[in-house]
Design an enzyme around this catalytic site. Structure first.
Site, PDB file in Angstrom:
ATOM      1  N   GLN A 182      37.808 -76.831   2.247  1.00  0.00           N
ATOM      2  CA  GLN A 182      37.300 -76.106   1.069  1.00  0.00           C
ATOM      3  C   GLN A 182      35.952 -76.696   0.618  1.00  0.00           C
ATOM      4  O   GLN A 182      35.238 -77.231   1.439  1.00  0.00           O
ATOM      5  CB  GLN A 182      38.320 -76.093  -0.081  1.00  0.00           C
ATOM      6  CG  GLN A 182      39.555 -75.242   0.191  1.00  0.00           C
ATOM      7  CD  GLN A 182      40.658 -75.967   0.925  1.00  0.00           C
ATOM      8  OE1 GLN A 182      40.959 -77.104   0.629  1.00  0.00           O
ATOM      9  NE2 GLN A 182      41.259 -75.320   1.892  1.00  0.00           N
ATOM     10  N   GLY A 224      39.912 -72.778   6.962  1.00  0.00           N
ATOM     11  CA  GLY A 224      39.748 -72.170   8.274  1.00  0.00           C
ATOM     12  C   GLY A 224      38.396 -72.570   8.790  1.00  0.00           C
ATOM     13  O   GLY A 224      37.425 -72.575   8.039  1.00  0.00           O
ATOM     14  N   HIS A 225      38.328 -72.999  10.030  1.00  0.00           N
ATOM     15  CA  HIS A 225      37.013 -73.254  10.582  1.00  0.00           C
ATOM     16  C   HIS A 225      36.900 -72.624  11.950  1.00  0.00           C
ATOM     17  O   HIS A 225      37.860 -72.547  12.699  1.00  0.00           O
ATOM     18  CB  HIS A 225      36.638 -74.735  10.579  1.00  0.00           C
ATOM     19  CG  HIS A 225      37.723 -75.653  11.010  1.00  0.00           C
ATOM     20  ND1 HIS A 225      38.457 -76.384  10.112  1.00  0.00           N
ATOM     21  CD2 HIS A 225      38.192 -75.944  12.225  1.00  0.00           C
ATOM     22  CE1 HIS A 225      39.344 -77.090  10.778  1.00  0.00           C
ATOM     23  NE2 HIS A 225      39.200 -76.842  12.050  1.00  0.00           N
ATOM     24  N   LYS A 267      31.333 -76.554   7.760  1.00  0.00           N
ATOM     25  CA  LYS A 267      31.732 -77.949   7.992  1.00  0.00           C
ATOM     26  C   LYS A 267      32.242 -78.158   9.418  1.00  0.00           C
ATOM     27  O   LYS A 267      31.904 -79.136  10.066  1.00  0.00           O
ATOM     28  CB  LYS A 267      32.853 -78.351   7.018  1.00  0.00           C
ATOM     29  CG  LYS A 267      32.407 -78.379   5.574  1.00  0.00           C
ATOM     30  CD  LYS A 267      33.552 -78.765   4.647  1.00  0.00           C
ATOM     31  CE  LYS A 267      34.637 -77.729   4.535  1.00  0.00           C
ATOM     32  NZ  LYS A 267      34.250 -76.456   3.934  1.00  0.00           N
ATOM     33  N   ASP A 291      33.459 -72.867   3.229  1.00  0.00           N
ATOM     34  CA  ASP A 291      32.795 -71.996   4.204  1.00  0.00           C
ATOM     35  C   ASP A 291      31.319 -72.334   4.378  1.00  0.00           C
ATOM     36  O   ASP A 291      30.496 -71.455   4.646  1.00  0.00           O
ATOM     37  CB  ASP A 291      32.967 -70.512   3.836  1.00  0.00           C
ATOM     38  CG  ASP A 291      34.412 -70.179   3.539  1.00  0.00           C
ATOM     39  OD1 ASP A 291      35.258 -70.549   4.373  1.00  0.00           O
ATOM     40  OD2 ASP A 291      34.703 -69.599   2.485  1.00  0.00           O
TER      41      ASP A 291
HETATM   42  P1  IMP Z   1      44.592 -71.474  -2.457  1.00  0.00           P
HETATM   43  O1  IMP Z   1      43.929 -72.685  -1.928  1.00  0.00           O
HETATM   44  O2  IMP Z   1      45.209 -70.611  -1.384  1.00  0.00           O
HETATM   45  O3  IMP Z   1      45.567 -71.769  -3.552  1.00  0.00           O
HETATM   46  O4  IMP Z   1      43.469 -70.539  -3.124  1.00  0.00           O
HETATM   47  C1  IMP Z   1      42.763 -70.928  -4.294  1.00  0.00           C
HETATM   48  C2  IMP Z   1      41.301 -70.515  -4.206  1.00  0.00           C
HETATM   49  O5  IMP Z   1      40.633 -71.294  -3.237  1.00  0.00           O
HETATM   50  C3  IMP Z   1      41.072 -69.054  -3.801  1.00  0.00           C
HETATM   51  O6  IMP Z   1      39.943 -68.561  -4.498  1.00  0.00           O
HETATM   52  C4  IMP Z   1      40.767 -69.152  -2.321  1.00  0.00           C
HETATM   53  O7  IMP Z   1      39.997 -68.059  -1.862  1.00  0.00           O
HETATM   54  C5  IMP Z   1      39.982 -70.444  -2.288  1.00  0.00           C
HETATM   55  N1  IMP Z   1      40.050 -71.102  -0.982  1.00  0.00           N
HETATM   56  C6  IMP Z   1      41.088 -71.786  -0.460  1.00  0.00           C
HETATM   57  N2  IMP Z   1      40.772 -72.274   0.745  1.00  0.00           N
HETATM   58  C7  IMP Z   1      39.506 -71.912   0.992  1.00  0.00           C
HETATM   59  C8  IMP Z   1      38.603 -72.168   2.087  1.00  0.00           C
HETATM   60  O8  IMP Z   1      38.914 -72.849   3.060  1.00  0.00           O
HETATM   61  N3  IMP Z   1      37.355 -71.616   1.951  1.00  0.00           N
HETATM   62  C9  IMP Z   1      36.978 -70.915   0.859  1.00  0.00           C
HETATM   63  N4  IMP Z   1      37.775 -70.672  -0.170  1.00  0.00           N
HETATM   64  C10 IMP Z   1      39.032 -71.155  -0.109  1.00  0.00           C
END
Ligand code: IMP
Length: 423
Positions: free
Chosen positions: A223, A39-40, A15, A12
């Site tokens: 991420q 998500g962007h 990017k 977040d």
């Molecule tokens: P997962 O990727 O759904 O397995 O989540 C694992 C961790 O990564 C959690 O704390 C999510 O909130 C975090 N996370 C996954 N994708 C994103 C992203 O695009 N931005 C911020 N945090 C993320």
């Protein structure tokens, strides 16, 4: 030229916006890891696009690719293509390519992710999109690949081998195994597979060929660095490698071809989900960052936790990624704060550290050591060049650059394309 772009914090960082801005210089923009957990938000004029899978470069002339190291929910991708089409943007197979080996997120991955997360005593806060379980299957060699879903017989063949194992895993966790062989769901996946079939390509070949021809390629990370499955704050991480080196292995391109690595750094820090965040704020300043920065997760809508800029974490990101430059985002959000703080080190067991401890439980015990700089009141959102920033904002950026030891190439002061300038 081959450029890799990654987030330096916990995701977040903005990017998507920077990729959107840079994409006009690139022939190919490639996603190399993650799935629709990312998500962007890309704002163009009045239009706001919230995307999870399609790389941010899609709005410009570049061709966008989804690499084999990603995990793909075909339904989410089809919905994104439909959404863009409604906005008058047609996503043809000339525009978008998906690697044949991309792992498919199946309904049972989503079911297992939800069951596992609710059974955890200490939660990770996953997005419940099935990401971790799709990656488990990739590593266990039990994945369903993009190329498998375009024919009913190949998908059924694959599922007949995998179903008993998936059904018993779901049953063991107290769930309903019906989703594994649900006929309607299988047919729906085959329909999606047929629809997405024309987009299938060999991403590694395309990227290497483009580089041979002197074209420009941008690898877009999802991420952030500290959510990396190997080097992040385990267990509070995602299930893929989010750092720059992962672009090479996941796309299938040699490290000798990399020219630049750009780190996207937010002017403060946010985190969504659980895990340590040493500079987390529970006061008015934290509320300010949250409200002004509109800090809500794009994928889950969860409020993001907010804190002051954390230099030790960014220093680690610089080591892990080898950044050649940085884009500093959301500087405008700091306007209106009497003073702005940056964490320059941590206090842990009576010692001052300038680099994060490796073990997550120790990061969680760190207390930030701050340097305070004067704040500013001016609205920055209309500023068009660095020298027009108020003096205090300029000093903040210059001090960060000095501490990071990496040049700040872009400064961003709002979500629009015109709200970013070179330093
Ligand atoms: P997962 O990727 O759904 O397995 O989540 C694992 C961790 O990564 C959690 O704390 C999510 O909130 C975090 N996370 C996954 N994708 C994103 C992203 O695009 N931005 C911020 N945090 C993320």
């Amino acid at each position: 030229m081959f450029t890799i772009l990654t987030g330096a914090q916990f995701g977040d960082e903005g990017k998507g916006k920077i990729v959107d801005l840079m994409a006009k210089h690139y022939d190919l923009v490639v996603r190399f890891q993650g799935g629709d957990n990312a998500g962007h938000t890309v704002t163009v004029g009045e239009d706001v696009y919230k995307l999870h899978l399609i790389p941010s470069g899609f709005l410009l002339d570049s061709r966008v690719l989804i690499g084999p190291g990603t995990v793909l929910n075909p339904e989410v991708l089809a919905d994104e293509i439909d959404m863009l089409e409604k906005g008058g943007i047609t996503v043809t197979p000339e525009k978008l390519g998906i690697d044949a080996k991309t792992s498919i997120i199946m309904p049972y991955h989503i079911e297992l992710d939800g069951l596992r997360e609710s059974s955890r005593k200490e939660k990770i806060g996953t997005t419940k999109r099935g990401i971790g379980f799709a990656y488990i299957d990739k590593i266990a060699r039990d994945e369903v690949q993009m190329a498998d879903i375009s024919s009913e017989s190949s998908l059924l063949d694959r599922l007949s081998e995998l179903a008993p194992q998936k059904e018993s895993a779901i049953k063991d966790m107290g769930g309903d195994p019906g989703c594994v062989m649900d006929e309607a769901a299988i047919l729906h996946y085959v329909e999606l597979g047929k629809r997405l079939g024309p987009y299938i390509t060999d991403v590694s070949y395309e990227v290497n060929k483009a580089l041979d021809e002197g074209k420009n390629v941008l690898a877009e990370g999802a991420q952030g660095t500290h959510l990396d499955v190997i080097h992040g704050t385990q267990k509070f991480v995602t299930s893929s490698s989010t750092i720059a080196g992962s672009a090479c292995s996941n796309i299938g391109v040699g490290p000798t071809r990399v020219d630049e690595v750009l780190g996207i750094v937010k002017a403060y820090i946010t985190r969504v989900g659980e895990g340590p965040l040493p500079t987390e704020l529970a006061d008015e300043a934290g509320q300010h960052l949250h409200d002004v920065g509109q800090e809500y997760g794009t994928t889950t809508g969860r409020p993001r936790r907010c804190g002051w800029f954390d230099l030790p974490l960014v220093k680690k990101a610089i080591y892990l990624n080898g950044y050649t430059g940085v884009a500093l985002t959301k500087v405008d959000v700091l306007s209106g704060l009497r003073s702005v703080r940056m964490c320059t080190g941590y206090l842990l067991d009576g010692r001052i550290l300038d680099y994060p401890p490796e073990i997550t439980s120790e990061v969680a015990r760190c207390t930030p050591v701050y340097e305070d700089l004067p704040g500013w009141d001016d609205d920055l959102t209309n500023v068009k060049e660095f020298n027009d920033l108020p003096e205090a904002a300029r000093k903040y950026v210059i001090r960060l650059e000095e501490l990071m030891g990496v040049p700040v190439e872009y400064v961003s002061v709002g979500p629009g394309r015109e709200q970013t300038f070179r330093k």
